[in-house]
Design a protein around this motif. Structure first.
Motif, PDB file in Angstrom:
ATOM      1  N   ASN A   1     -36.753  46.131 106.607  1.00  0.00           N
ATOM      2  CA  ASN A   1     -36.333  45.692 107.940  1.00  0.00           C
ATOM      3  C   ASN A   1     -35.362  46.675 108.578  1.00  0.00           C
ATOM      4  O   ASN A   1     -35.431  46.939 109.784  1.00  0.00           O
ATOM      5  N   ILE A   2     -34.468  47.240 107.769  1.00  0.00           N
ATOM      6  CA  ILE A   2     -33.517  48.217 108.296  1.00  0.00           C
ATOM      7  C   ILE A   2     -34.227  49.517 108.661  1.00  0.00           C
ATOM      8  O   ILE A   2     -33.956  50.113 109.708  1.00  0.00           O
ATOM      9  N   VAL A   3     -35.148  49.967 107.808  1.00  0.00           N
ATOM     10  CA  VAL A   3     -35.892  51.200 108.107  1.00  0.00           C
ATOM     11  C   VAL A   3     -36.667  51.044 109.416  1.00  0.00           C
ATOM     12  O   VAL A   3     -36.729  51.968 110.230  1.00  0.00           O
ATOM     13  N   GLU A   4     -37.241  49.862 109.622  1.00  0.00           N
ATOM     14  CA  GLU A   4     -38.006  49.610 110.853  1.00  0.00           C
ATOM     15  C   GLU A   4     -37.130  49.686 112.095  1.00  0.00           C
ATOM     16  O   GLU A   4     -37.570  50.146 113.147  1.00  0.00           O
ATOM     17  N   LYS A   5     -35.869  49.272 111.969  1.00  0.00           N
ATOM     18  CA  LYS A   5     -34.972  49.229 113.127  1.00  0.00           C
ATOM     19  C   LYS A   5     -34.168  50.511 113.318  1.00  0.00           C
ATOM     20  O   LYS A   5     -33.629  50.751 114.395  1.00  0.00           O
ATOM     21  N   ALA A   6     -34.048  51.314 112.268  1.00  0.00           N
ATOM     22  CA  ALA A   6     -33.113  52.437 112.276  1.00  0.00           C
ATOM     23  C   ALA A   6     -33.420  53.463 113.358  1.00  0.00           C
ATOM     24  O   ALA A   6     -34.582  53.782 113.634  1.00  0.00           O
ATOM     25  N   ASP A   7     -32.349  53.981 113.935  1.00  0.00           N
ATOM     26  CA  ASP A   7     -32.469  55.063 114.920  1.00  0.00           C
ATOM     27  C   ASP A   7     -32.383  56.426 114.239  1.00  0.00           C
ATOM     28  O   ASP A   7     -32.959  57.406 114.718  1.00  0.00           O
ATOM     29  N   VAL A   8     -31.644  56.460 113.142  1.00  0.00           N
ATOM     30  CA  VAL A   8     -31.491  57.692 112.362  1.00  0.00           C
ATOM     31  C   VAL A   8     -31.791  57.369 110.901  1.00  0.00           C
ATOM     32  O   VAL A   8     -31.232  56.425 110.349  1.00  0.00           O
ATOM     33  N   ILE A   9     -32.680  58.150 110.279  1.00  0.00           N
ATOM     34  CA  ILE A   9     -33.037  57.942 108.873  1.00  0.00           C
ATOM     35  C   ILE A   9     -32.781  59.233 108.103  1.00  0.00           C
ATOM     36  O   ILE A   9     -33.311  60.294 108.461  1.00  0.00           O
ATOM     37  N   ILE A  10     -31.957  59.134 107.086  1.00  0.00           N
ATOM     38  CA  ILE A  10     -31.703  60.270 106.193  1.00  0.00           C
ATOM     39  C   ILE A  10     -32.242  59.872 104.831  1.00  0.00           C
ATOM     40  O   ILE A  10     -31.752  58.925 104.213  1.00  0.00           O
TER      41      ILE A  10
ATOM     42  N   VAL B   1     -28.029  53.684 111.389  1.00  0.00           N
ATOM     43  CA  VAL B   1     -28.358  54.753 110.446  1.00  0.00           C
ATOM     44  C   VAL B   1     -28.818  54.159 109.113  1.00  0.00           C
ATOM     45  O   VAL B   1     -28.146  53.293 108.536  1.00  0.00           O
ATOM     46  N   ALA B   2     -29.951  54.628 108.619  1.00  0.00           N
ATOM     47  CA  ALA B   2     -30.459  54.231 107.312  1.00  0.00           C
ATOM     48  C   ALA B   2     -30.405  55.442 106.382  1.00  0.00           C
ATOM     49  O   ALA B   2     -31.026  56.473 106.662  1.00  0.00           O
ATOM     50  N   ARG B   3     -29.647  55.307 105.323  1.00  0.00           N
ATOM     51  CA  ARG B   3     -29.565  56.360 104.304  1.00  0.00           C
ATOM     52  C   ARG B   3     -30.434  55.909 103.137  1.00  0.00           C
ATOM     53  O   ARG B   3     -30.066  55.008 102.380  1.00  0.00           O
ATOM     54  N   VAL B   4     -31.597  56.512 103.001  1.00  0.00           N
ATOM     55  CA  VAL B   4     -32.607  56.010 102.064  1.00  0.00           C
ATOM     56  C   VAL B   4     -32.610  56.822 100.772  1.00  0.00           C
ATOM     57  O   VAL B   4     -32.859  58.032 100.777  1.00  0.00           O
ATOM     58  N   HIS B   5     -32.325  56.123  99.672  1.00  0.00           N
ATOM     59  CA  HIS B   5     -32.324  56.732  98.341  1.00  0.00           C
ATOM     60  C   HIS B   5     -33.484  56.187  97.527  1.00  0.00           C
ATOM     61  O   HIS B   5     -34.015  55.110  97.802  1.00  0.00           O
ATOM     62  N   THR B   6     -33.837  56.895  96.475  1.00  0.00           N
ATOM     63  CA  THR B   6     -34.891  56.421  95.589  1.00  0.00           C
ATOM     64  C   THR B   6     -34.356  55.374  94.615  1.00  0.00           C
ATOM     65  O   THR B   6     -33.149  55.293  94.373  1.00  0.00           O
ATOM     66  N   GLY B   7     -35.235  54.561  94.065  1.00  0.00           N
ATOM     67  CA  GLY B   7     -34.850  53.568  93.058  1.00  0.00           C
ATOM     68  C   GLY B   7     -33.778  52.637  93.571  1.00  0.00           C
ATOM     69  O   GLY B   7     -33.867  52.090  94.664  1.00  0.00           O
ATOM     70  N   ASP B   8     -32.745  52.451  92.750  1.00  0.00           N
ATOM     71  CA  ASP B   8     -31.553  51.730  93.183  1.00  0.00           C
ATOM     72  C   ASP B   8     -30.431  52.752  93.318  1.00  0.00           C
ATOM     73  O   ASP B   8     -30.163  53.508  92.373  1.00  0.00           O
ATOM     74  N   PRO B   9     -29.763  52.798  94.467  1.00  0.00           N
ATOM     75  CA  PRO B   9     -28.786  53.870  94.703  1.00  0.00           C
ATOM     76  C   PRO B   9     -27.540  53.803  93.840  1.00  0.00           C
ATOM     77  O   PRO B   9     -26.769  54.758  93.781  1.00  0.00           O
ATOM     78  N   SER B  10     -27.331  52.683  93.127  1.00  0.00           N
ATOM     79  CA  SER B  10     -26.142  52.575  92.282  1.00  0.00           C
ATOM     80  C   SER B  10     -26.280  53.344  90.972  1.00  0.00           C
ATOM     81  O   SER B  10     -25.310  53.494  90.232  1.00  0.00           O
ATOM     82  N   ILE B  11     -27.485  53.848  90.676  1.00  0.00           N
ATOM     83  CA  ILE B  11     -27.714  54.613  89.445  1.00  0.00           C
ATOM     84  C   ILE B  11     -28.102  56.044  89.804  1.00  0.00           C
ATOM     85  O   ILE B  11     -29.178  56.294  90.358  1.00  0.00           O
ATOM     86  N   TYR B  12     -27.212  56.992  89.515  1.00  0.00           N
ATOM     87  CA  TYR B  12     -27.440  58.404  89.817  1.00  0.00           C
ATOM     88  C   TYR B  12     -27.817  58.619  91.279  1.00  0.00           C
ATOM     89  O   TYR B  12     -28.644  59.492  91.597  1.00  0.00           O
ATOM     90  N   GLY B  13     -27.227  57.834  92.160  1.00  0.00           N
ATOM     91  CA  GLY B  13     -27.549  57.941  93.580  1.00  0.00           C
ATOM     92  C   GLY B  13     -26.580  58.795  94.377  1.00  0.00           C
ATOM     93  O   GLY B  13     -26.853  59.136  95.521  1.00  0.00           O
ATOM     94  N   ALA B  14     -25.433  59.140  93.771  1.00  0.00           N
ATOM     95  CA  ALA B  14     -24.385  59.918  94.460  1.00  0.00           C
ATOM     96  C   ALA B  14     -23.999  59.280  95.792  1.00  0.00           C
ATOM     97  O   ALA B  14     -23.781  59.976  96.779  1.00  0.00           O
ATOM     98  N   ILE B  15     -23.907  57.950  95.806  1.00  0.00           N
ATOM     99  CA  ILE B  15     -23.543  57.277  97.059  1.00  0.00           C
ATOM    100  C   ILE B  15     -22.037  57.073  97.207  1.00  0.00           C
ATOM    101  O   ILE B  15     -21.543  56.964  98.328  1.00  0.00           O
ATOM    102  N   ARG B  16     -21.327  57.012  96.091  1.00  0.00           N
ATOM    103  CA  ARG B  16     -19.888  56.736  96.180  1.00  0.00           C
ATOM    104  C   ARG B  16     -19.176  57.786  97.022  1.00  0.00           C
ATOM    105  O   ARG B  16     -18.317  57.474  97.855  1.00  0.00           O
ATOM    106  N   GLU B  17     -19.530  59.043  96.805  1.00  0.00           N
ATOM    107  CA  GLU B  17     -18.865  60.111  97.550  1.00  0.00           C
ATOM    108  C   GLU B  17     -19.179  60.036  99.037  1.00  0.00           C
ATOM    109  O   GLU B  17     -18.349  60.413  99.875  1.00  0.00           O
ATOM    110  N   GLN B  18     -20.346  59.529  99.370  1.00  0.00           N
ATOM    111  CA  GLN B  18     -20.692  59.355 100.776  1.00  0.00           C
ATOM    112  C   GLN B  18     -19.938  58.175 101.390  1.00  0.00           C
ATOM    113  O   GLN B  18     -19.374  58.268 102.486  1.00  0.00           O
TER     114      GLN B  18
END
Length: 252
Positions: free
Chosen positions: A23-32, A77-94
């Motif tokens: 649903n978020i990807v469908e609405k997003a204006d910016v996708i990374i 903005v949708a920041r799209v990671h593979t799998g689950d981003p809490s595992i080796y997703g490097a999201i904390r620094e972002q």
């Protein structure tokens, strides 16, 4: 107001992104999106006007700048990671950088490749009298691991294990696991779980390296280790007719 969503897109199959994430990807204006791993078909639902950025070639600073620019323009903005981003997703620094900029974000969980791999094998990590713990880890490479989390030390628990980001060092993985696991311990390697070209190799610590080499598996693969892959286990108490619990009395 949440302006940025970190989305776990799942292991590869476009149907395995969550409804909330889609649903978020469908609405997003910016996708990374993490282009080196995310199946681009997952993004087919995006609107034509959305901006698309592949973070595989971007630095952390460039990712944050792109997000900040989108937020300043009142874009979702949708920041799209593979799998689950809490595992080796490097999201904390972002997320921490965004917090410094007073930009609110939210994480939408996804299906990790380690559970997708177990599903591909029709296996359960936690079997009675076999294993009730799952270790998710990786072998040290260009990215080190804490000394107390070395593979040989974790192997001493002999629990079910899911090893990420290590298939290119399969021989070394086996060498470290053999410090505690028996050479006949079952091992499964699942490459690109849930993708159309998914590949599965099964063996033991004694022969898995050779089988992986013969199958030409070099990246994007999970290494699953442990006796949960075998056939011996006890039945659970959950459905045992002689075991009572809150919702069911024991049968006489």
């Amino acid at each position: 107001m949440i302006a940025v969503y970190f989305i776990g897109a799942g292991p590869g199959d476009p149907d395995l992104i969550t409804v909330k994430g889609k649903n978020i990807v469908e609405k997003a204006d910016v996708i990374i999106y993490a282009g080196s791993l995310v199946n681009k078909d997952i993004l087919n639902c995006r609107k034509d006007s959305s901006e698309l950025h592949n973070s595989a070639s971007m630095t952390l600073e460039e990712v944050i700048e792109t997000i900040e620019k989108g937020v300043k323009e009142n874009k979702l903005v949708a920041r799209v990671h593979t799998g689950d981003p809490s595992i080796y997703g490097a999201i904390r620094e972002q997320i921490d950088r965004l917090d410094e900029l007073n930009i609110k974000s939210k994480v939408i969980p996804g299906v990790s490749s380690f559970v997708a791999s177990a599903a591909a094998l029709n296996k359960e990590f936690t079997l009675p009298d076999v294993s009730q713990s799952v270790i998710c880890t990786r072998l040290e490479g260009r990215t080190p691991v804490p000394e107390l989390e070395s593979l040989e030390k974790l192997a001493s628990h002999k629990s079910s294990m899911a090893i990420f980001l290590s298939i290119q060092m399969m021989d070394k993985v086996v060498e470290k696991l053999l410090t505690h696991y028996d050479e006949n311990t079952p091992v499964a390697v699942v490459q690109k779980a849930t993708w159309p070209d998914e590949k599965i190799v099964e063996g033991t610590l004694k022969d898995i390296s050779k089988k992986v080499e013969e199958a030409d598996i070099r990246k994007t693969a999970q290494i699953l280790v442990g006796n949960f892959l075998g056939d011996k286990y006890s039945l659970s108490k959950l459905y045992d007719k002689n075991f009572s619990h809150e919702y069911r009395d024991a049968k006489k």
